[in-house]
Enzyme design. Structure first.
Site, PDB file in Angstrom:
ATOM      1  N   LYS A  12      39.410  -0.718  -0.244  1.00 39.35           N
ATOM      2  CA  LYS A  12      40.606  -0.535  -1.078  1.00 39.35           C
ATOM      3  C   LYS A  12      41.651   0.361  -0.410  1.00 39.35           C
ATOM      4  CE  LYS A  12      37.967  -1.224  -5.310  1.00 39.35           C
ATOM      5  NZ  LYS A  12      38.298  -2.632  -5.506  1.00 39.35           N
TER       6      LYS A  12
ATOM      7  N   GLY B  62      45.751  -7.791 -14.676  1.00 37.38           N
ATOM      8  CA  GLY B  62      45.525  -9.073 -14.016  1.00 37.38           C
ATOM      9  C   GLY B  62      46.712 -10.005 -14.205  1.00 37.38           C
TER      10      GLY B  62
ATOM     11  N   ASP C   1      45.014  -3.613  -5.012  1.00 34.84           N
ATOM     12  CA  ASP C   1      45.408  -2.844  -3.822  1.00 34.84           C
ATOM     13  C   ASP C   1      46.852  -3.177  -3.433  1.00 34.84           C
ATOM     14  OD1 ASP C   1      42.785  -1.954  -3.819  1.00 34.84           O
ATOM     15  OD2 ASP C   1      42.135  -3.526  -2.430  1.00 34.84           O
TER      16      ASP C   1
ATOM     17  N   GLY D 179      42.014 -13.674   1.239  1.00 29.92           N
ATOM     18  CA  GLY D 179      41.747 -12.404   1.909  1.00 29.92           C
ATOM     19  C   GLY D 179      42.398 -11.249   1.164  1.00 29.92           C
TER      20      GLY D 179
HETATM   21  O1  RIB Z   1      39.996  -4.288  -3.863  1.00 29.80           O
HETATM   22  C1  RIB Z   1      39.394  -5.213  -3.002  1.00 29.80           C
HETATM   23  C2  RIB Z   1      38.486  -4.515  -2.039  1.00 29.80           C
HETATM   24  O2  RIB Z   1      37.425  -3.911  -2.750  1.00 29.80           O
HETATM   25  C3  RIB Z   1      37.837  -5.419  -1.037  1.00 29.80           C
HETATM   26  O3  RIB Z   1      38.585  -5.528   0.131  1.00 29.80           O
HETATM   27  C4  RIB Z   1      36.457  -4.804  -0.830  1.00 29.80           C
HETATM   28  O4  RIB Z   1      36.269  -4.318   0.455  1.00 29.80           O
HETATM   29  C5  RIB Z   1      36.359  -3.678  -1.853  1.00 29.80           C
HETATM   30  O5  RIB Z   1      36.566  -2.452  -1.293  1.00 29.80           O
END
Ligand code: RIB
Length: 307
Positions: free
Chosen positions: A41, A224, A255, A290
């Site tokens: 994250k 969401g 993120d 991804g």
């Molecule tokens: O928020 C998504 C992330 O959560 C992914 O990339 C995974 O690695 C976890 O950390």
């Protein structure tokens, strides 16, 4: 070297499997697709903020291994300044990600690896950068006591502090009072407040409970596909979602939102504009597969906002 935005967090390699459903215990199932790519994250947020136009330093710990090198290459390509300790004793972590074909929803199991061994000593060399940043942001994939101290150092220096409490964890007393913004999703908001978030009313109640726990400026609950809800002393506002195209993978959407939000605040945008900017970053990210690799660049974000 100072940075506008400093982020503490985890880098791991994401092993992402696509399937129409999760296998049940005892079952073996053929996936419809697989990718191995950069995740974690904190790293995802750093990449999102940098690609959106931010000047970002990222504090983490990686192993001396292939996965760690994936992170180093990622940050160089995205323009993130890597404030990284290479750990000779722990491997870089990994996350197993299940993505449901059709709707793009996900479930994640993460082993933070070297980043799980981050200690207060990892912050010390970067004290001036943390205290001198405009915006400081962290999550809870690395030890919570280090996130707490990071917020304390940043607050003492006058940075705008953002806690993305993901994954949910018990917080030390007083930690939320060090945070200008807290940005949980529905399940994290429930874990922090005991209020199940199912709609705008329950999200409002949870956000108010977070403010009552000491959050300095605002609670922003991400919802969401339903956008986000902001609650501050001025009241409650719904931040509508933006449609950027067909959703293929929601992993890392939070993120993307947080990285965009940090970037916008560091550039002096007022709160509503910053939330729209963050929403646009997230909206584009879910149209791509991804996590770090799905983060849009600034031109793409501005084009969506001007559409
Ligand atoms: O928020 C998504 C992330 O959560 C992914 O990339 C995974 O690695 C976890 O950390």
């Amino acid at each position: 070297m100072p940075h506008d935005i400093v982020i503490l967090g985890v880098f791991v390699a994401d092993a992402a499997f696509r399937s129409d459903r999760l296998p049940v215990l005892g079952e073996t199932k053929i996936a419809t697709g697989f990718t191995l790519g950069p995740g974690g994250k904190g790293s995802n947020q750093a990449v999102a903020a940098a690609k959106a136009g931010g000047d970002v330093g990222f504090i983490t710990r990686i192993g001396k291994d292939t996965f760690g090198q994936m992170g180093v290459q990622l940050w160089a390509a995205a323009g993130v300044s890597a404030l990284v300790t290479q750990d000779p004793d722990h491997p870089t972590g990994a996350a197993g990600i299940f993505i449901e074909e059709g709707c793009g929803r996900n479930a994640i199991l993460i082993s933070p690896g070297a980043a799980g061994a981050i200690t207060l000593a990892d912050l010390a060399p970067h004290a001036a950068i943390i205290a001198g940043a405009k915006v400081a942001m962290t999550q809870l994939e690395q030890p919570v006591d280090v996130a707490h101290e990071f917020c304390r150092m940043a607050r003492a220096g006058g940075a705008i502090t953002i806690l993305n409490p993901a994954p949910a964890a018990a917080l030390p007393a007083g930690m939320l009072a060090l945070c200008d913004f807290v940005t949980p999703n529905e399940t994290e908001a429930e874990a922090l407040t005991g209020i199940k978030v199912t709609d705008t009313n329950s999200a409002t109640a949870a956000a108010k409970a977070l403010l009552a726990q000491g959050v300095r400026q605002a609670a922003v609950i991400t919802l969401g596909a339903n956008g986000a809800l902001l609650c501050d002393q001025g009241g409650t506002r719904h931040v509508p979602p933006i449609d950027a195209g067909r959703v293929v993978d929601t992993t890392g959407a939070g993120d993307a939102f947080n990285g965009g939000f940090a970037c916008a605040l560091a550039q002096g945008m007022e709160l509503n504009a910053a939330l729209d900017f963050a929403t646009a970053v997230a909206a584009i990210s879910v149209t791509r597969r991804g996590t770090a690799e799905a983060m849009p660049n600034r031109a793409e974000v501005m084009a969506l906002l001007q559409r």
